[in-house]
Design a protein around this motif. Sequence first.
Motif, PDB file in Angstrom:
ATOM      1  N   THR A  18     -31.456  -0.819 -13.232  1.00 10.22           N
ATOM      2  CA  THR A  18     -31.322  -2.261 -13.371  1.00 10.22           C
ATOM      3  C   THR A  18     -31.202  -2.574 -14.851  1.00 10.22           C
ATOM      4  OG1 THR A  18     -33.704  -2.613 -13.428  1.00 10.22           O
ATOM      5  CG2 THR A  18     -32.636  -2.746 -11.266  1.00 10.22           C
ATOM      6  N   ASP A  48     -31.701  -5.671  -6.158  1.00  9.57           N
ATOM      7  CA  ASP A  48     -32.907  -5.304  -6.909  1.00  9.57           C
ATOM      8  C   ASP A  48     -33.247  -6.306  -8.011  1.00  9.57           C
ATOM      9  OD1 ASP A  48     -33.130  -2.962  -5.387  1.00  9.57           O
ATOM     10  OD2 ASP A  48     -31.863  -1.835  -6.776  1.00  9.57           O
ATOM     11  N   ALA A  49     -32.992  -7.586  -7.753  1.00  9.80           N
ATOM     12  CA  ALA A  49     -33.245  -8.615  -8.762  1.00  9.80           C
ATOM     13  C   ALA A  49     -34.719  -8.986  -8.794  1.00  9.80           C
ATOM     14  CB  ALA A  49     -32.397  -9.850  -8.468  1.00  9.80           C
ATOM     15  N   ASN A  95     -34.222  -8.975 -14.257  1.00  5.13           N
ATOM     16  CA  ASN A  95     -33.368  -7.790 -14.183  1.00  5.13           C
ATOM     17  C   ASN A  95     -32.620  -7.771 -12.860  1.00  5.13           C
ATOM     18  OD1 ASN A  95     -34.079  -6.675 -16.688  1.00  5.13           O
ATOM     19  ND2 ASN A  95     -35.937  -5.814 -15.808  1.00  5.13           N
ATOM     20  N   ILE A  96     -31.515  -7.036 -12.840  1.00  8.54           N
ATOM     21  CA  ILE A  96     -30.683  -6.928 -11.643  1.00  8.54           C
ATOM     22  C   ILE A  96     -29.945  -5.593 -11.689  1.00  8.54           C
ATOM     23  CG2 ILE A  96     -28.633  -8.029 -12.661  1.00  8.54           C
ATOM     24  CD1 ILE A  96     -28.408  -9.558  -9.903  1.00  8.54           C
ATOM     25  N   HIS A  97     -29.459  -5.159 -10.542  1.00  7.20           N
ATOM     26  CA  HIS A  97     -28.663  -3.932 -10.488  1.00  7.20           C
ATOM     27  C   HIS A  97     -27.519  -4.050 -11.492  1.00  7.20           C
ATOM     28  CE1 HIS A  97     -26.144  -0.699  -9.033  1.00  7.20           C
ATOM     29  NE2 HIS A  97     -27.151  -0.284  -8.282  1.00  7.20           N
ATOM     30  N   SER A  98     -27.266  -2.991 -12.227  1.00  3.28           N
ATOM     31  CA  SER A  98     -26.275  -3.043 -13.302  1.00  3.28           C
ATOM     32  C   SER A  98     -24.863  -3.346 -12.809  1.00  3.28           C
ATOM     33  CB  SER A  98     -26.293  -1.739 -14.099  1.00  3.28           C
ATOM     34  OG  SER A  98     -26.066  -0.641 -13.241  1.00  3.28           O
ATOM     35  N   TYR A 144     -24.007  -5.837 -11.053  1.00  2.00           N
ATOM     36  CA  TYR A 144     -23.798  -7.280 -11.209  1.00  2.00           C
ATOM     37  C   TYR A 144     -23.195  -7.591 -12.577  1.00  2.00           C
ATOM     38  CZ  TYR A 144     -24.601 -12.110 -12.329  1.00  2.00           C
ATOM     39  OH  TYR A 144     -24.405 -13.404 -12.758  1.00  2.00           O
TER      40      TYR A 144
END
Length: 129
Positions: free
Chosen positions: A23, A98-99, A103-106, A108
Amino acid sequence: MNPLKLILTGVFVAALASGCAGTAPVQNINQSIAGNHNEVQVRQAILYAGLNRGWIMNPTSEGMIDGKILLRGHSADIRITYNANNYQIKYIGSSNMDAKEGNIHSNYNRWVANLNKDIQLELARQNIK
């Protein structure tokens, strides 16, 4: 197998696995617009770029477009505000990305960066016409 090769293989596999599932901080975009455009041209460039990238684009009001992308069981929602001089792409929400805690999954960030690039290309194309 040579112990050195075994260690290097293990390090490579670990690096590959961590890069796929990582993330990153959510990236919001603030973009100035080069050239001479009006709001209608900016709106058209955003809609065209979004649709070509697979985003569902929904103009909600003057100067605002909501976007949604659905890929392999993942989804992300953005809001784009714009005028003749600049635009902003802001994260609104997501599912299965996975937010948490900013942070969030890359993936995005990659999707939004590609959308931004395509908007810029479309605006440049309009200047050529």
